[in-house]
Write a protein that holds these residues in place. Structure first.
Motif, PDB file in Angstrom:
ATOM      1  N   TRP A  16       0.844  -1.190   0.000  1.00 46.03           N
ATOM      2  CA  TRP A  16       0.000   0.000   0.000  1.00 46.03           C
ATOM      3  C   TRP A  16       0.884   1.246   0.000  1.00 46.03           C
ATOM      4  O   TRP A  16       2.090   1.183   0.248  1.00 46.03           O
ATOM      5  CB  TRP A  16      -0.906   0.017   1.242  1.00 46.03           C
ATOM      6  N   ASP A  47       0.823   5.851   0.606  1.00 44.54           N
ATOM      7  CA  ASP A  47       0.125   7.108   0.879  1.00 44.54           C
ATOM      8  C   ASP A  47       0.973   8.304   0.463  1.00 44.54           C
ATOM      9  O   ASP A  47       0.719   9.433   0.860  1.00 44.54           O
ATOM     10  CB  ASP A  47      -0.277   7.219   2.354  1.00 44.54           C
ATOM     11  N   ARG A 107      -7.374   2.865   6.426  1.00 44.62           N
ATOM     12  CA  ARG A 107      -5.959   3.110   6.744  1.00 44.62           C
ATOM     13  C   ARG A 107      -5.691   4.614   6.710  1.00 44.62           C
ATOM     14  O   ARG A 107      -6.034   5.283   5.730  1.00 44.62           O
ATOM     15  CB  ARG A 107      -5.088   2.403   5.703  1.00 44.62           C
ATOM     16  N   ASP A 158      -7.337  -0.281   9.303  1.00 45.63           N
ATOM     17  CA  ASP A 158      -6.412  -0.356   8.172  1.00 45.63           C
ATOM     18  C   ASP A 158      -7.010  -1.028   6.939  1.00 45.63           C
ATOM     19  O   ASP A 158      -6.314  -1.700   6.173  1.00 45.63           O
ATOM     20  CB  ASP A 158      -5.114  -1.067   8.574  1.00 45.63           C
ATOM     21  N   ASP A 203      -8.405  -0.649   3.235  1.00 43.96           N
ATOM     22  CA  ASP A 203      -8.007   0.281   2.171  1.00 43.96           C
ATOM     23  C   ASP A 203      -9.242   0.878   1.500  1.00 43.96           C
ATOM     24  O   ASP A 203      -9.630   0.499   0.387  1.00 43.96           O
ATOM     25  CB  ASP A 203      -7.136  -0.442   1.139  1.00 43.96           C
ATOM     26  N   THR A 235      -5.662   6.387   0.902  1.00 42.85           N
ATOM     27  CA  THR A 235      -4.437   5.656   0.615  1.00 42.85           C
ATOM     28  C   THR A 235      -4.634   4.790  -0.627  1.00 42.85           C
ATOM     29  O   THR A 235      -5.728   4.666  -1.163  1.00 42.85           O
ATOM     30  CB  THR A 235      -4.007   4.798   1.814  1.00 42.85           C
ATOM     31  N   GLN A 275      -7.491   1.695  -3.304  1.00 41.13           N
ATOM     32  CA  GLN A 275      -8.756   2.088  -2.702  1.00 41.13           C
ATOM     33  C   GLN A 275      -9.836   1.093  -3.115  1.00 41.13           C
ATOM     34  O   GLN A 275     -10.086   0.898  -4.305  1.00 41.13           O
ATOM     35  CB  GLN A 275      -9.178   3.490  -3.133  1.00 41.13           C
TER      36      GLN A 275
END
Length: 346
Positions: free
Chosen positions: A170, A172, A273, A315, A317, A321, A324
């Motif tokens: 993942w 961000d 998240r 957390d 998704d 972030t 998605q």
């Protein structure tokens, strides 16, 4: 209020509306926007129809509302996609024509500031979809994220149950839109650690409500949220934005939801998240991990006095972030704390 109903889904080849009811960022970043539109055509087989304010920054809220209402009214349009979020959609929704929206329900996709529209449609009895930005997700640098696109494809075209999947990696930290060459490579990704579960081992099935936590606070301040009775038995979902509210601020917002009586209505809560990097706050990887820990602890601290027996999943998704996952807003969700599984009905 009646239970929200699912609108009819589009089919490949259909025309879909592209709107900017929040910020007209396509006008500032046309290279990202055009990439998103191209993928919408090539990957999903949908024909985008742009509305007058889509590329206009600072458009009058009444004009943005007029575009959104027109998109729902047009019988040739089978879904409506927001280009991106922003910070003033709360001034747009009062100008929507609710009679038109009720008479012409269509799948609406958006997140962040679009929580205003998602909540508005919920209160009109229309299931919408949390997620799916033309700029951020369709226009992702390098390549589409497979989890995002699989989820978006299922939400656009199917109506059955869909299992959400924890991301193996993942991110961000997005590539800067101000540098067009960064569209050529994918953004930084970090190893995934799976979902984090809190609370009793039981299975909860209900309808979703929530969105971006900061926007939910605005909606509470303007008294535009459903009543506790209307939300009873629902599953709360929320996530925090790129503005990165502190753990203390998150605690206060969640506590305010408890004081309003909302928290007690939810047997399960699904938390996105947290985004812990922004261009003006470039935190290191250890700092980002600590940020996430502090936010989880703040949420549990705020939740405990009001609903200590809720199933809570952290957390997931579903927010700011990458990737998605799309969540039906007002639609059905299954939160299974026994088998550690989350499924949604698109």
């Amino acid at each position: 209020m009646d239970a929200p109903r699912y609108p009819t889904k589009p089919k490949p080849g259909d025309r879909v509306a592209i709107v900017s009811p929040s910020a007209g960022l396509p006008g500032l970043f046309p290279h990202v926007y055009e990439l998103g539109l191209r993928r919408l055509r090539e990957e999903f087989g949908l024909e985008p129809v742009e509305y007058p304010t889509t590329r206009v920054m600072g458009a009058d809220p009444r004009d943005r509302a007029r575009d959104l209402t027109a998109a729902f009214a047009d019988p040739r349009i089978t879904a409506v996609l927001a280009t991106v979020g922003g910070d003033d959609l709360i001034t747009v929704t009062p100008h929507l024509d609710d009679d038109v929206l009720r008479a012409n329900p269509k799948p609406y996709f958006g997140y962040s500031d679009n929580t205003n529209v998602l909540n508005h449609l919920y209160r009109l009895g229309i299931v919408a979809y949390h997620g799916g930005s033309v700029l951020v997700h369709l226009g992702r640098p390098g390549a589409p994220h497979p989890l995002t696109f699989d989820s978006l494809r299922a939400a656009l075209f199917t109506s059955g149950w869909y299992d959400l999947t924890p991301a193996p990696a993942w991110g961000d930290r997005p590539n800067p839109w101000t540098e067009p060459e960064t569209l050529e490579y994918e953004p930084e990704m970090l190893p995934g650690e799976g979902w984090r579960w809190q609370g009793p081992e039981r299975v909860v099935r209900g309808r979703t409500w929530g969105g971006c936590l900061e926007i939910l606070h605005w909606l509470m301040a303007t008294d535009r949220v459903p009543t506790v009775a209307e939300l009873d038995g629902s599953v709360l979902l929320f996530e925090t934005s790129q503005e990165m509210p502190s753990a203390q601020e998150v605690f206060r917002i969640v506590r305010n939801m408890g004081e309003r009586g909302l928290l007690a209505a939810f047997p399960a809560i699904v938390v996105g998240r947290p985004k812990a990097w922004n261009f003006d706050r470039p935190l290191s990887v250890p700092e980002r991990s600590a940020w996430g820990t502090a936010q989880r602890e703040a949420i549990i601290h705020a939740l405990t006095p009001y609903n200590p027996d809720a199933v809570v999943v952290f957390d997931v998704d579903l927010g700011h972030t990458d990737p998605q996952l799309i969540i039906p807003y007002g639609g059905e969700i299954l939160v299974d704390a026994v088998d550690r599984r989350i499924a949604v009905r698109y």
